[in-house]
Design an enzyme around this catalytic site. Sequence first.
Site, PDB file in Angstrom:
ATOM      1  N   GLY A  75     -19.381   9.366  14.390  1.00  0.00           N
ATOM      2  CA  GLY A  75     -19.981   9.168  15.558  1.00  0.00           C
ATOM      3  C   GLY A  75     -19.151   9.639  17.258  1.00  0.00           C
ATOM      4  N   GLN A 186     -28.116   7.776  17.591  1.00  0.00           N
ATOM      5  CA  GLN A 186     -29.177   6.839  17.576  1.00  0.00           C
ATOM      6  C   GLN A 186     -30.025   7.548  17.241  1.00  0.00           C
ATOM      7  OE1 GLN A 186     -30.102   3.645  17.075  1.00  0.00           O
ATOM      8  NE2 GLN A 186     -27.561   3.285  17.523  1.00  0.00           N
ATOM      9  N   CYS A 332     -21.287  -5.756  24.332  1.00  0.00           N
ATOM     10  CA  CYS A 332     -20.396  -7.539  24.549  1.00  0.00           C
ATOM     11  C   CYS A 332     -19.785  -8.726  23.508  1.00  0.00           C
ATOM     12  CB  CYS A 332     -21.541  -8.179  25.355  1.00  0.00           C
ATOM     13  SG  CYS A 332     -21.150  -9.531  26.000  1.00  0.00           S
TER      14      CYS A 332
HETATM   15  C1  LIG Z   1     -23.406   4.146  16.774  1.00  0.00           C
HETATM   16  C2  LIG Z   1     -23.484   5.167  18.840  1.00  0.00           C
HETATM   17  C3  LIG Z   1     -21.905   5.707  18.547  1.00  0.00           C
HETATM   18  C4  LIG Z   1     -20.998   5.669  17.633  1.00  0.00           C
HETATM   19  O1  LIG Z   1     -21.145   6.363  16.203  1.00  0.00           O
HETATM   20  P1  LIG Z   1     -19.815   5.614  15.642  1.00  0.00           P
HETATM   21  O2  LIG Z   1     -20.459   6.331  14.643  1.00  0.00           O
HETATM   22  O3  LIG Z   1     -19.774   4.167  15.543  1.00  0.00           O
HETATM   23  O4  LIG Z   1     -18.770   5.911  16.291  1.00  0.00           O
HETATM   24  C5  LIG Z   1     -21.789   6.723  19.763  1.00  0.00           C
HETATM   25  N1  LIG Z   1     -23.459   6.729  20.105  1.00  0.00           N
HETATM   26  C6  LIG Z   1     -24.526   5.824  20.055  1.00  0.00           C
HETATM   27  C7  LIG Z   1     -25.751   6.241  20.678  1.00  0.00           C
HETATM   28  C8  LIG Z   1     -24.367   5.274  18.800  1.00  0.00           C
HETATM   29  O5  LIG Z   1     -25.731   4.391  19.168  1.00  0.00           O
END
Ligand SMILES: *Cc1c(COP(=O)(O)O)cnc(C)c1O
Length: 390
Positions: A75, A186, A332
């Site tokens: 993500g 999310q 955090c």
């Molecule tokens: C978890 C998350 C990411 C990052 O995704 P990864 O696959 O862990 O790199 C980005 N934006 C939001 C809103 C997330 O909850």
Amino acid sequence: MVELNKKIYMDYAATTPVDPRVLDVMLPYFTELFGNPSSVHGPGQVADAALESARRNVADLLGGRAEEIVFTGCGTESDNLALRGAAMGQRRARNAYHVLTSPVEHHAILHTARQLEEYYSFDVETLPVDQFGRVDPQDVKASLRPNTALVSVIYANNEIGTINPIREIGAVCREAGVLFHTDAVQAAAHLPMNVHLDNVDLLSIGAHKFYGPKGVGALYVRRGVEIIPVQTGGGQEFNLRAGTQNVPYIVGLAEALKLAQLELNQWAPRLSAMRDHLIGRVLEEIPQARLTGHPSERLPNHASFVFKGVDGNQLLMMLDAAGFACSSGSACKVGNPKPSDVLEAIGVSTAWNKGSLRVTLGHGTLPEHIDGLMDVLPGIIERLRTLSVV
Ligand SMILES: *Cc1c(COP(=O)(O)O)cnc(C)c1O
């Protein structure tokens, strides 16, 4: 009854376990069907067929076309490619160097925007948000400039669960001819996704937030949107993301997204009933407790709070010791007392903002887990308040 020696996992916004149905479809692509999708021979073509089938499925589920889906490494990478790629592309195409984003973005956007400003001379502007962390489409409209390269607003916040009016923000951007990106990492787990209805040009997802594997994501890029790749090399992914595709994980992402989108109407009422039960009990039974984020426009599995005069890290450790795996909501770390950017942005005062708790529910959550948590939480809060001077 809650078994004391077994942790109750209540941190589904951080990550989810891989659904066994997802793992099943992934497994053959590690071993028998291991080909490189760029190879011309038979084994390569088998892998390529799986890759392209996953691409079509993801496109269908998001409301786009296959050639608008770029697979990435997570993500975070999707967010980087969207923001950096579109900012660079728009500057090259029309000398646009103004980037508009919100103060409640994930660090994948926030820190990327900061780097665009510090090292690449973009003019990054932060939109206001209300007390629930929502962006007002009218504020977006008022902040657009002729040289705005893109607007990026998170779909649903990971920390406080608030859902933004994405469709309306998208409409404002569309009308002004400005690109609109949303971080739906999310949201894709819980809300129906449709890039056309939502007026979105770029949309990020990551599989491990919806019962797929970690380390794989996708970015929807509307046809005709010019973006410059962040990672250069081979011509994979329409020249937008170089590197041999992770076929088993991509197959897993597509299957997990399918299950999430097909089953969300089943899960949402179940999760939101447990969420509302938890929120009600916390606000009723714990003094000096507040809900953070929007009371109704929030993710169905998401409850987040602040407790006055409580150290959030100590709270998490005591909950962990009592058998509950929860989160403060922000990145955090232990020993880093810096309050969260998101809580500061929504105006939570210093007496409150260190005492945050995020409880996110998922497929393994049972109503008795909520009551089990509420058996211990009020006592832990009380003990922390009497023991520590925060
Ligand atoms: C978890 C998350 C990411 C990052 O995704 P990864 O696959 O862990 O790199 C980005 N934006 C939001 C809103 C997330 O909850």
